[in-house]
Design an enzyme around this catalytic site. Structure first.
Site, mmCIF file in Angstrom:
data_model
loop_
_atom_site.group_PDB
_atom_site.id
_atom_site.type_symbol
_atom_site.label_atom_id
_atom_site.label_comp_id
_atom_site.label_asym_id
_atom_site.label_seq_id
_atom_site.Cartn_x
_atom_site.Cartn_y
_atom_site.Cartn_z
ATOM 1 N N LYS A 175 0.656 -10.706 2.951
ATOM 2 C CA LYS A 175 -0.091 -9.691 2.684
ATOM 3 C C LYS A 175 0.817 -8.526 1.821
ATOM 4 O O LYS A 175 0.495 -8.050 0.847
ATOM 5 C CB LYS A 175 -0.742 -9.095 3.832
ATOM 6 C CG LYS A 175 -1.827 -8.024 3.366
ATOM 7 C CD LYS A 175 -2.996 -8.621 2.781
ATOM 8 C CE LYS A 175 -3.978 -7.433 2.333
ATOM 9 N NZ LYS A 175 -5.055 -7.943 1.814
ATOM 10 N N GLN A 224 -6.765 -9.426 -7.721
ATOM 11 C CA GLN A 224 -5.962 -10.471 -8.361
ATOM 12 C C GLN A 224 -6.635 -10.832 -9.601
ATOM 13 O O GLN A 224 -5.757 -11.062 -10.582
ATOM 14 C CB GLN A 224 -6.031 -11.759 -7.249
ATOM 15 C CG GLN A 224 -5.091 -12.873 -7.657
ATOM 16 C CD GLN A 224 -5.264 -13.910 -6.496
ATOM 17 O OE1 GLN A 224 -4.672 -14.952 -6.539
ATOM 18 N NE2 GLN A 224 -6.303 -13.640 -5.467
ATOM 19 N N ASP A 241 -13.910 -5.351 -12.163
ATOM 20 C CA ASP A 241 -14.955 -5.218 -11.706
ATOM 21 C C ASP A 241 -16.235 -5.418 -12.484
ATOM 22 O O ASP A 241 -17.546 -5.646 -12.170
ATOM 23 C CB ASP A 241 -15.369 -4.545 -10.513
ATOM 24 C CG ASP A 241 -14.311 -4.539 -9.290
ATOM 25 O OD1 ASP A 241 -13.564 -5.502 -9.375
ATOM 26 O OD2 ASP A 241 -13.978 -3.788 -8.356
ATOM 27 N N GLY A 299 -8.494 1.527 -12.986
ATOM 28 C CA GLY A 299 -8.268 0.737 -11.832
ATOM 29 C C GLY A 299 -7.270 -0.429 -12.138
ATOM 30 O O GLY A 299 -6.452 -0.333 -13.066
ATOM 31 N N TYR A 300 -7.314 -1.503 -11.191
ATOM 32 C CA TYR A 300 -6.341 -2.481 -11.585
ATOM 33 C C TYR A 300 -6.367 -3.081 -12.975
ATOM 34 O O TYR A 300 -5.389 -3.332 -13.787
ATOM 35 C CB TYR A 300 -6.647 -3.774 -10.694
ATOM 36 C CG TYR A 300 -6.397 -3.408 -9.214
ATOM 37 C CD1 TYR A 300 -4.961 -3.209 -8.829
ATOM 38 C CD2 TYR A 300 -7.401 -3.095 -8.191
ATOM 39 C CE1 TYR A 300 -4.744 -3.184 -7.478
ATOM 40 C CE2 TYR A 300 -6.924 -2.923 -6.909
ATOM 41 C CZ TYR A 300 -5.873 -2.700 -6.507
ATOM 42 O OH TYR A 300 -5.323 -2.816 -5.048
ATOM 43 N N GLY A 345 -11.310 3.731 -17.683
ATOM 44 C CA GLY A 345 -10.793 3.267 -16.218
ATOM 45 C C GLY A 345 -9.712 3.012 -16.001
ATOM 46 O O GLY A 345 -8.924 2.077 -16.551
ATOM 47 N N ASN A 350 -9.443 8.400 -17.661
ATOM 48 C CA ASN A 350 -9.642 8.187 -16.277
ATOM 49 C C ASN A 350 -10.158 9.411 -15.659
ATOM 50 O O ASN A 350 -9.708 10.519 -16.034
ATOM 51 C CB ASN A 350 -8.483 7.589 -15.329
ATOM 52 C CG ASN A 350 -8.868 7.142 -14.187
ATOM 53 O OD1 ASN A 350 -9.630 6.309 -13.926
ATOM 54 N ND2 ASN A 350 -8.372 7.618 -13.223
ATOM 55 N N GLU A 393 -11.236 -6.054 7.254
ATOM 56 C CA GLU A 393 -9.680 -5.392 6.971
ATOM 57 C C GLU A 393 -10.070 -3.922 7.498
ATOM 58 O O GLU A 393 -8.994 -3.512 8.536
ATOM 59 C CB GLU A 393 -9.484 -5.252 5.651
ATOM 60 C CG GLU A 393 -8.589 -6.562 5.233
ATOM 61 C CD GLU A 393 -7.625 -6.395 3.991
ATOM 62 O OE1 GLU A 393 -8.322 -5.760 3.045
ATOM 63 O OE2 GLU A 393 -6.915 -7.093 3.860
ATOM 64 N N VAL A 435 -16.137 9.544 -17.871
ATOM 65 C CA VAL A 435 -17.156 8.793 -18.833
ATOM 66 C C VAL A 435 -18.557 8.956 -18.346
ATOM 67 O O VAL A 435 -19.039 9.022 -17.355
ATOM 68 C CB VAL A 435 -16.897 7.247 -18.747
ATOM 69 C CG1 VAL A 435 -17.907 6.458 -19.464
ATOM 70 C CG2 VAL A 435 -15.313 7.102 -19.319
#
Lengths: 405, 405
Positions: free
Chosen positions: B378, B318, B300, B12-13, B10, B37, B170, B81
């Protein structure tokens, strides 16, 4: 003496230019002129295929009526025509009635689907700003969905255009430019997308010189357009199109069928009791109907016969604009008490079909044009109309100057 | 000695920053590092709501993996995956298997729909580039269709967002900016369009300071967002949403429901036999699973408990970015034969929620921020991440500098 009421129905090429010509030639004290139109804007029908493909924004194609008309000289009523009552000299609109002394009907065309099964229900037509931007979004939505589905649906990426006449050819030319952009936007390989043009006649661009037709087809095929010529569309469903060619039936999975192969006059005219052929009213030489001395017809609502071929002239912007000059001139004569109306004869100056942003084919005078020079000529023609309609300011605002693209 | 294989699942972040950190800290001779990925790009999940609303193009949000990674140091495999086999130290992918000595699982989140009827089938989620641009097109397509139908369908113009947490708030903030543009594009009166935010909790933005929540709701309501707070969604159909509030049921006609009220870990992790809570794996202090010394979890997919509240930390960018630093550090220790792994504790530096392009609320340190200053903060946070990920070049290319809009 009471000022006569001139009412013009429809702000297409014919109606709009009639209003503009009257605004220039009639004094305020000579007549009340009223233009009735469904939308607050006029649009260039001949640019709609670009809006539908997504290569030109529709705000370039439409022009606010009150930016072109002087409200002191022409009264604009935004309303939808429901029916025309020539015996009572009255027009019913969705929100009221209007009476006239002279009427000009310029209500344009609608699609003729020849009873082909499912065509009316499932095919799109390039007939208005609303329908053109819907086609643009429909194609884009299907591209956006493609990579969101586990099982890939080829019907989302096949675009079928019915008809390889003027509009059909111009539209697939724009699509050929647009599709690579859409592929980039939605991560779809270009070779996965098909643009298929189905034409029932034995040739594309019937009526054009064979050398021009060959150039056009080669150019478009090089950009990935597939032609099915001599192919009759038999059926359209929400996700397929069936055609028959050489006695073979073929089915193309597709969510997007755009019908550009047949038009007829607006059915309101026929429903109002005028005698019509495919919705078009056969007019006298001076553009009035045979039945009514106070009713003129312009643009696609009018049927005039080309005496050289004994066939009707095709409904084109060029002819509509010329008719509007004639109708305005004859209205001025009638308002001023004259009787000697002028006959109308189209002067076909040239015809250029675009094949995408920098390519075209056409005939101007007796000269055949190909490629870039033809595409420049196309833009010159478009720009001349804007100059005629709204002067230099409008030309600068909406004109096409990207000749070196 | 054989170089160990480090495989990261993955981009992601968490996964992406693990790879970037390893690329910086490990020598080429110390380990093989492979990143797997599904797509060729990394994307900023926290910007997807802007792509979904149509206020920011998705190409600003995604970053080609090979632009950030040095292929001499990290091997990138584009594949999906399918399952993880920790006993065999192997990962099955759609197009092959890969073996590892150390594994990092960063497979992100998926929507949690809590069994609400029709939600999974008919609601959109803001979870990927593909799903975000589909939402953008879905909304636009409905607007494009609206004026093409004789009977106007209000369901085309009602947009319902489930959840007034961080993402939901948002997203409606961006919609409030976008809708007036869409109304102009499709000739629809703004007052005809409804943006409705439905939240089951007794407040919007649960967990935020009440003064910030009040500011946010007032600001969004002033832009035309309607809130239904304490309202439980009961059912979603293709053209409606039913919710219950104060024991009253209400049905909203809508073709567009965007679910932003619940996430869980990627179900592949659970299906591969890891012990999970809502798809997230509870990890040791050093970010390894309880069962396997060679498997780390980031982002996550990882569940860590906030000891102050005894509740899990929410899945945020974060925390994922901080975990990636920790995991990369611990991998370096293991590869070099060390045993002394570092424990991970999140350092919450601040949280800012955008309310549209020039408005936001948030907390940085102990300071509450409102309005324009919060919106600048932001963008500073977003830009800091880009700097960390790809240096100054990437920041210049994808950063947000429109602070004076």
């Amino acid at each position: 003496m009471k000022k006569p009421n001139i009412v013009i129905l429809g702000a297409g090429y014919g109606g709009m230019m009639t209003a503009v010509n009257l605004q220039k030639s009639l004094g305020v004290n000579e007549a009340h002129v009223t233009l009735v139109n469904k939308h607050s804007y006029h649009y260039q029908t001949t640019w709609l295929h670009e809006n539908a493909a997504g290569t030109l924004h529709h705000d370039r194609t439409r022009i606010k009526i009150n930016e072109v008309l002087n409200s002191g000289k022409v009264n604009f009523v935004q309303d939808t025509v429901v029916s025309i009552h020539p015996e009572e000299k009255k027009v019913k609109m969705a929100n009221g009635d209007i009476e006239y002394d002279y009427l000009v009907i310029g209500l344009g065309f609608e699609a003729e689907t020849f009873g082909i099964s499912g065509l009316k229900e499932h095919a799109f037509t390039i007939s208005s700003i609303n329908s053109a931007r819907l086609i643009r979004q429909h194609i884009e939505y299907n591209f956006a969905k493609y990579n969101n589905e586990r099982e890939k649906n080829q019907e989302r990426l096949n675009i079928v255009v019915g008809g390889a006449g003027f509009t059909g050819i111009e539209f697939v030319g724009e699509l050929a430019n647009r599709v690579p952009e859409l592929c980039k936007e939605y991560d779809i390989p270009r070779e996965q997308v098909r643009i298929i043009n189905v034409e029932a006649a034995p040739t594309a661009l019937p009526g054009f010189d064979p050398a021009l037709v060959e150039y056009a087809m080669n150019s478009l095929e090089a950009k990935g357009v597939e032609f099915k010529i001599g192919a009759m569309i038999k059926e359209v469903t929400p996700n397929s199109l069936v055609f028959e060619k050489d006695e073979q039936r073929e089915e193309i999975p597709t969510n997007t069928v755009v019908w550009a192969a047949g038009v007829r006059g607006n059915s309101i005219v026929e429903a109002s009791g005028f005698e019509t052929m495919r919705g078009r009213v056969k007019v006298r030489e001076d553009m009035r109907t045979n039945e009514y001395d106070d009713v003129f017809i312009v643009g696609d609502s009018a049927l005039i016969i080309n005496e050289e071929t004994d066939r009707p002239y095709p409904p084109t912007a060029q002819i509509a604009i010329q008719q509007a000059e004639n109708v305005a001139h004859n209205l001025k004569t009638l308002v001023r008490g004259g009787k000697d109306l002028e006959g109308f004869t189209p002067k076909i100056q040239g015809t250029v079909a675009s094949l995408g942003h920098d390519d075209a084919i056409g005939v101007v005078g007796s000269k055949k044009l190909f490629g870039w020079s033809a595409s420049v000529m196309k833009k010159v023609i478009d720009n001349r109309y804007l100059l005629k309609l709204g002067g230099f300011g409008l030309l600068m605002k909406k004109g096409k100057f990207n000749i070196f693209h």
